[in-house]
Scaffold this motif. Sequence first.
Motif, PDB file in Angstrom:
ATOM      1  N   PRO B  61     -10.627  33.942 -36.170  1.00 34.48           N
ATOM      2  CA  PRO B  61     -10.763  34.606 -37.470  1.00 34.48           C
ATOM      3  C   PRO B  61      -9.491  35.328 -37.911  1.00 34.48           C
ATOM      4  O   PRO B  61      -8.702  35.798 -37.100  1.00 34.48           O
ATOM      5  CB  PRO B  61     -11.879  35.622 -37.228  1.00 34.48           C
ATOM      6  N   CYS B  78     -19.469  40.241 -32.145  1.00 32.26           N
ATOM      7  CA  CYS B  78     -18.686  39.460 -31.187  1.00 32.26           C
ATOM      8  C   CYS B  78     -19.071  39.812 -29.751  1.00 32.26           C
ATOM      9  O   CYS B  78     -19.020  40.962 -29.344  1.00 32.26           O
ATOM     10  CB  CYS B  78     -17.195  39.686 -31.393  1.00 32.26           C
ATOM     11  N   TYR B  80     -17.489  38.890 -27.136  1.00 35.90           N
ATOM     12  CA  TYR B  80     -16.327  38.829 -26.234  1.00 35.90           C
ATOM     13  C   TYR B  80     -15.306  39.940 -26.511  1.00 35.90           C
ATOM     14  O   TYR B  80     -14.190  39.880 -26.015  1.00 35.90           O
ATOM     15  CB  TYR B  80     -15.651  37.459 -26.346  1.00 35.90           C
ATOM     16  N   ALA B  82     -13.541  40.343 -28.989  1.00 27.81           N
ATOM     17  CA  ALA B  82     -12.321  39.703 -29.485  1.00 27.81           C
ATOM     18  C   ALA B  82     -11.946  40.219 -30.864  1.00 27.81           C
ATOM     19  O   ALA B  82     -10.893  39.887 -31.393  1.00 27.81           O
ATOM     20  CB  ALA B  82     -12.505  38.188 -29.533  1.00 27.81           C
ATOM     21  N   ILE B  83     -12.826  41.016 -31.452  1.00 24.55           N
ATOM     22  CA  ILE B  83     -12.525  41.579 -32.766  1.00 24.55           C
ATOM     23  C   ILE B  83     -12.980  43.043 -32.741  1.00 24.55           C
ATOM     24  O   ILE B  83     -14.045  43.358 -32.209  1.00 24.55           O
ATOM     25  CB  ILE B  83     -13.198  40.724 -33.880  1.00 24.55           C
ATOM     26  N   CYS B  97     -10.879  35.386 -28.081  1.00 28.57           N
ATOM     27  CA  CYS B  97     -11.812  34.740 -29.004  1.00 28.57           C
ATOM     28  C   CYS B  97     -12.228  33.363 -28.498  1.00 28.57           C
ATOM     29  O   CYS B  97     -11.397  32.576 -28.071  1.00 28.57           O
ATOM     30  CB  CYS B  97     -11.148  34.619 -30.371  1.00 28.57           C
ATOM     31  N   HIS B  98     -13.529  33.096 -28.522  1.00 30.33           N
ATOM     32  CA  HIS B  98     -14.040  31.785 -28.124  1.00 30.33           C
ATOM     33  C   HIS B  98     -14.193  30.840 -29.319  1.00 30.33           C
ATOM     34  O   HIS B  98     -14.675  29.730 -29.167  1.00 30.33           O
ATOM     35  CB  HIS B  98     -15.389  31.925 -27.422  1.00 30.33           C
ATOM     36  N   GLY B  99     -13.879  31.326 -30.499  1.00 29.75           N
ATOM     37  CA  GLY B  99     -13.968  30.468 -31.678  1.00 29.75           C
ATOM     38  C   GLY B  99     -15.385  30.103 -32.059  1.00 29.75           C
ATOM     39  O   GLY B  99     -15.630  29.010 -32.556  1.00 29.75           O
ATOM     40  N   CYS B 100     -16.319  31.025 -31.854  1.00 32.33           N
ATOM     41  CA  CYS B 100     -17.722  30.684 -32.104  1.00 32.33           C
ATOM     42  C   CYS B 100     -18.085  30.729 -33.588  1.00 32.33           C
ATOM     43  O   CYS B 100     -19.062  30.137 -34.004  1.00 32.33           O
ATOM     44  CB  CYS B 100     -18.641  31.616 -31.319  1.00 32.33           C
ATOM     45  N   GLY B 101     -17.303  31.471 -34.371  1.00 37.08           N
ATOM     46  CA  GLY B 101     -17.543  31.503 -35.808  1.00 37.08           C
ATOM     47  C   GLY B 101     -18.582  32.504 -36.270  1.00 37.08           C
ATOM     48  O   GLY B 101     -18.853  32.613 -37.464  1.00 37.08           O
ATOM     49  N   SER B 102     -19.176  33.253 -35.343  1.00 40.26           N
ATOM     50  CA  SER B 102     -20.241  34.181 -35.714  1.00 40.26           C
ATOM     51  C   SER B 102     -19.772  35.275 -36.661  1.00 40.26           C
ATOM     52  O   SER B 102     -20.446  35.603 -37.634  1.00 40.26           O
ATOM     53  CB  SER B 102     -20.770  34.871 -34.458  1.00 40.26           C
ATOM     54  N   CYS B 103     -18.625  35.861 -36.359  1.00 40.28           N
ATOM     55  CA  CYS B 103     -18.148  36.965 -37.194  1.00 40.28           C
ATOM     56  C   CYS B 103     -17.886  36.473 -38.613  1.00 40.28           C
ATOM     57  O   CYS B 103     -18.213  37.153 -39.585  1.00 40.28           O
ATOM     58  CB  CYS B 103     -16.883  37.582 -36.593  1.00 40.28           C
TER      59      CYS B 103
HETATM   60  S1  SF4 Z   1     -15.112  33.739 -33.652  1.00 32.66           S
HETATM   61 FE1  SF4 Z   1     -16.662  34.480 -32.216  1.00 32.66          FE
HETATM   62  S2  SF4 Z   1     -15.468  35.022 -30.416  1.00 32.66           S
HETATM   63 FE2  SF4 Z   1     -14.019  34.862 -32.080  1.00 32.66          FE
HETATM   64  S3  SF4 Z   1     -13.858  36.927 -32.841  1.00 32.66           S
HETATM   65 FE3  SF4 Z   1     -15.423  35.932 -34.078  1.00 32.66          FE
HETATM   66  S4  SF4 Z   1     -17.324  36.424 -33.040  1.00 32.66           S
HETATM   67 FE4  SF4 Z   1     -15.677  36.891 -31.599  1.00 32.66          FE
END
Ligand code: SF4
Lengths: 308, 295
Positions: B61, B78, B80, B82-83, B97-103
Amino acid sequence: MKQVVVLSGKGGTGKTSLVAAFAHLAAANHVPDAPSASQIRLVLVDADVDASNLELVLQPRQLEAHDFVAGELAVVDPELCSGCGVCETVCRFDAISIPSAPGPAYARVDEFACEGCAACLYACPQQAIHMQPQLVGQWFRSVTPYGPLFHAALRPGAENSGKLVTLVKQMARFLALDNSYPLVLVDGPPGIGCPAISAAAGADMVLIVTEPSVAGLHDFERAWGVAHHFGIPVAAVINKADICPQGTQQIERFCHEKKIPLLGIIPFDVAVTHAMSSGRPVTAVGGPAARAMCTVWDAFLQRLGNLE
Amino acid sequence: MRIAVASGKGGTGKTTIATGLALALEDRPVLFLDCDVEAPNAHLILRPELIWRQQVDRPVPVVNQTRCTGCGHCAEICRYHAIAVMSGKVLVFPELCHGCGSCVANCPEAALSEYGRPLGVLEAGSTKTGITFARGVLEIGELSASPIIRQLKKWAVRTELFPHALSPEAVEIRDAPPGTSCPVVETLRGADFALLVSEPTPFGLHDLRLIVELVHEMNLPAGVIINRDMANDGALERFCVEANLPVLMRIPLERDIGQALAAGQPLTAVRPAYGMALRNLFEHIQLLEARGIRT
Ligand code: SF4
Ligand code: SF4
Ligand code: SF4
Ligand code: SF4
């Protein structure tokens, strides 16, 4: 207090054998037919948490065992799930899907693929998903005849090996600081990814054990690349050096080019395998490899003294 | 048929077996995947001409400061860390960041978008003898091997790269990384058979136990190759019998084999007799797989 991490890039180059020999020598034991080694008190860490082999050579007595809980797994409540498939669309790890099985459709999680990101949980319109913390392994505090050992066992297939590595290293560090041990010696994992980087983080020196094969050289360069990337000083040892003399020359050239101090070369010696099989450091048995390791140990201590 | 060559312990000879098998099965369409993306070595033996290349990115992100209200929702979401949001400003830690896209999906102000952060590359081509070869290479300093392996498996089976992808005769051979953690799981996922390479030492046995536990949990049929075989206490063999694991082949510990392999020669060139042995091994695997033997 200094922290040294032994890495190799490629697996099976002899990291663990060398760490066991160092531990044995550090406790003022000496190799048959060789001058006695310089003593130093050290704390040992086995950071190869998914194939922890140091304990097989050092025969530790376990003092403490602790569960290691890290990361989560998505769990679907079949009663609440409507089978709408929203979770499947948001999951970027192909870890949740609605299988076409007889009966009411509901989402199933592939526990080997789920990274516990919870994207599905936030997206599920039925609130049918919750996250469950995972017991991914255990870590141990033990004593060996040569000093304290921190080691761990990651459950096969589990994630978060990097965090477990960081944890055992931290425990070793605390013990070393509290009891003024001058050295923490870490047997690192193979590779250059998450567990290897976690092992190298914060180290005062990375010692790379390589072997003179085309693969060994290739992976040595990558392991050096990682240490260099993080600005950690590197020293090298060539194991099984006589298996391929040209290969050894190539590694020597590479070390020269990159100004990597070469602490010594160790010949191929079946005594290493035999010693290991009987659960002893090779330096307790003797032979050409053991004598060479003795020289490497002295060079290592000297290098360590010059680190300041 | 997809065969993953694995071993808990590093340096047992996985790559030797995997490349030897690929060369021995030359009369079939063979796809070789080097899944040891942290320490990829199979190309040194198979010497493919790598002509395809693709970067592997992870979506990470990035915040649009003018839209962001600093509400902190992304940081709560998040898993992890990561943010983070500190005094109203969003900070992203790309390595975590695992790149999950949730944020991104859940930001109430739509203030987050994604960019691709390079994790490594995929490369492919073919060898002189017609083996389709593909590998992933983790960028130095990057942590995550699994996403590269996941991409590699999908990328290499497209018919542009591997024209025989759909042929029932096609054989996919995966050279796994050492260990039993997530990158190994990713390599084993979707395979039909796990070929486990071990050696008759306490290390070999200890790590074989772990990988057997894993293939068992993943419900994969498996068999063992004993490499660097020598006089030993028989513990490895006893374990294989107990665990109902067929020992499919043995390769003795011989210095000249070791030397030739170190110089990058394939097993089938060092000892041509292993060509036939590996073809027999493959037939054996087909039988075991067809019978659905589980360990
Ligand atoms: S994409 Fe997922 S892992 Fe990366 S910052 Fe957003 S919530 Fe966290
Ligand atoms: S999003 Fe929720 S309700 Fe829809 S299939 Fe997934 S778990 Fe079931
Ligand atoms: S937690 Fe993340 S990885 Fe696991 S199933 Fe849900 S979306 Fe997929
Ligand atoms: S959720 Fe969106 S608006 Fe809130 S702090 Fe994060 S980026 Fe800013």
